[in-house]
Design an enzyme around this catalytic site. Structure first.
Site, PDB file in Angstrom:
ATOM      1  N   ASP A  21     -50.839  29.140  92.775  1.00  0.00           N
ATOM      2  CA  ASP A  21     -51.764  30.277  92.607  1.00  0.00           C
ATOM      3  C   ASP A  21     -51.608  30.808  91.180  1.00  0.00           C
ATOM      4  OD1 ASP A  21     -53.619  32.306  93.154  1.00  0.00           O
ATOM      5  OD2 ASP A  21     -52.120  33.647  93.968  1.00  0.00           O
ATOM      6  N   CYS A  85     -55.303  29.587  96.218  1.00  0.00           N
ATOM      7  CA  CYS A  85     -56.073  30.507  95.395  1.00  0.00           C
ATOM      8  C   CYS A  85     -57.550  30.223  95.645  1.00  0.00           C
ATOM      9  CB  CYS A  85     -55.708  30.274  93.927  1.00  0.00           C
ATOM     10  SG  CYS A  85     -56.716  31.214  92.773  1.00  0.00           S
ATOM     11  N   ASN A  86     -58.241  31.184  96.224  1.00  0.00           N
ATOM     12  CA  ASN A  86     -59.669  30.991  96.507  1.00  0.00           C
ATOM     13  C   ASN A  86     -60.452  30.801  95.211  1.00  0.00           C
ATOM     14  OD1 ASN A  86     -60.250  32.086  99.620  1.00  0.00           O
ATOM     15  ND2 ASN A  86     -58.413  32.928  98.685  1.00  0.00           N
ATOM     16  N   THR A  87     -60.078  31.574  94.206  1.00  0.00           N
ATOM     17  CA  THR A  87     -60.796  31.541  92.933  1.00  0.00           C
ATOM     18  C   THR A  87     -60.748  30.147  92.311  1.00  0.00           C
ATOM     19  OG1 THR A  87     -60.014  33.811  92.648  1.00  0.00           O
ATOM     20  CG2 THR A  87     -61.028  32.778  90.731  1.00  0.00           C
ATOM     21  N   CYS A 199     -59.122  36.350  99.063  1.00  0.00           N
ATOM     22  CA  CYS A 199     -58.193  36.180  97.937  1.00  0.00           C
ATOM     23  C   CYS A 199     -56.811  36.231  98.562  1.00  0.00           C
ATOM     24  CB  CYS A 199     -58.368  37.316  96.928  1.00  0.00           C
ATOM     25  SG  CYS A 199     -57.028  37.408  95.715  1.00  0.00           S
ATOM     26  N   THR A 200     -55.949  35.298  98.162  1.00  0.00           N
ATOM     27  CA  THR A 200     -54.645  35.197  98.833  1.00  0.00           C
ATOM     28  C   THR A 200     -53.727  36.393  98.542  1.00  0.00           C
ATOM     29  OG1 THR A 200     -53.904  33.803  96.988  1.00  0.00           O
ATOM     30  CG2 THR A 200     -54.669  32.678  98.996  1.00  0.00           C
TER      31      THR A 200
HETATM   32  N1  DGL Z   1     -54.973  34.825  94.539  1.00  0.00           N
HETATM   33  C1  DGL Z   1     -56.138  34.329  93.913  1.00  0.00           C
HETATM   34  C2  DGL Z   1     -57.236  34.038  94.930  1.00  0.00           C
HETATM   35  O1  DGL Z   1     -56.989  33.720  96.065  1.00  0.00           O
HETATM   36  C3  DGL Z   1     -56.767  35.032  92.761  1.00  0.00           C
HETATM   37  C4  DGL Z   1     -56.109  35.974  91.909  1.00  0.00           C
HETATM   38  C5  DGL Z   1     -56.636  36.055  90.472  1.00  0.00           C
HETATM   39  O2  DGL Z   1     -57.700  36.620  90.226  1.00  0.00           O
HETATM   40  O3  DGL Z   1     -55.924  35.534  89.647  1.00  0.00           O
HETATM   41  O4  DGL Z   1     -58.396  34.083  94.598  1.00  0.00           O
END
Ligand code: DGL
Length: 287
Positions: A21, A85-87, A199-200
């Site tokens: 992530d 990480c979804n992003t 978002c995780t």
């Molecule tokens: N934890 C990340 C997610 O699941 C994103 C965090 C970030 O913006 O860096 O999207």
């Protein structure tokens, strides 16, 4: 999904999983994996040098995330990779799957599940601005929630608040409240009965969100990802790679957490890592 190379037949070796992530959010996924199988050896990599990912332009993020993940894969030689990480997942999965010969599991918003379970016909999606805007996410909504009112809020401020909170800062409840109010401010927002934590980082403050919105059912992808990881490793172990899985009560295994930017050692962070079964934070030098 490719399988682990069978020549790596180490009959007693534990399965090694690399979880990636931008920051600390992916630890919410590690927590689920560890709860599902305490014998998996986890290496966690946070690209804190490039955090946050949620506000980055897609081409920059694609370049950055794939480069650091490929470097980590070379160095750590995992059996399976989780992009926690979804992003990043909504962008880099095709590139990584093309370049790696190990299974790559992505984490994406649980829109399908929420759409199937909502009673009011209105769900919230709380994610980063990048995830909310992504074609991948819009396609998920079109495909699985076409008749549902999906209200999205993209907040990088919340991601940064949570990250700082784990390093020791107090979580600002007022600011959290203001972010959640952005749902009710949109048409139909009063009808939300489920909130997708896309978002995780967000499952790490599920309790605080529930305190402010007790009527909303929160949905994240953690448990489903853990099942997927186990299923893939188990299947590969059955094909002869011989990973040891499911040793209940396994004691003494310490996971490793790497960071792309050197950290000033944070007692709060190390305490957080320790509770999950990780050694103290280490620098990742392979980037
Ligand atoms: N934890 C990340 C997610 O699941 C994103 C965090 C970030 O913006 O860096 O999207």
């Amino acid at each position: 999904m490719p399988s682990v190379a069978t020549e790596r037949n180490t009959s007693t070796r534990r399965a090694r999983v690399l979880v990636f992530d931008s920051g600390l959010g992916g630890l919410s996924i590690c927590k689920e994996i560890i709860a599902a199988d305490s014998a998996i050896d986890i290496s966690y990599l946070s690209d804190n040098a490039a955090f946050p990912y949620g506000t980055k332009q897609a081409p920059d993020l694609l370049r950055r995330a794939s480069a650091i993940v490929l470097a980590a894969q070379q160095q750590l030689q995992p059996d399976l990779l989780v992009i926690a990480c979804n992003t990043a997942s909504t962008l880099v999965l095709p590139t990584l799957r093309e370049q790696l010969d190990i299974p790559v599991v992505g984490v994406v918003p649980a829109i399908k599940t929420a759409a199937a379970q909502t009673k009011s016909g209105c769900i919230g999606l709380l994610a980063t601005p990048g995830t909310v805007a992504r074609t991948y996410t819009q396609d998920l909504i079109r495909q699985f929630a076409a008749n549902i009112n999906v209200i999205s809020v993209g907040s990088s401020a919340l991601v940064e608040m949570i990250e700082a909170h784990i390093y020791g800062a107090t979580l600002d409840q007022l600011q959290l409240g203001r972010i959640l109010e952005q749902f009710e401010a949109q048409p139909g927002g009063q009808d939300i009965d489920m909130l997708v934590l896309g978002c995780t980082h967000f499952p790490l403050i599920a309790e605080q969100i529930s305190t402010l919105r007790p009527a909303w059912q929160l949905l994240d992808s953690g448990a489903a990802i853990a099942s997927r990881v186990l299923a893939l490793l188990d299947r590969e172990s059955a094909t002869g790679t011989g990973h040891t899985l499911a040793q209940p009560g396994h004691a003494g295994l310490r996971h490793h957490a790497y960071f792309s930017k050197p950290l000033e050692q944070s007692a709060r962070l190390n305490e957080f890592l320790d509770k999950l079964g990780f050694c103290a934070a280490q620098e990742f030098t392979g980037a």
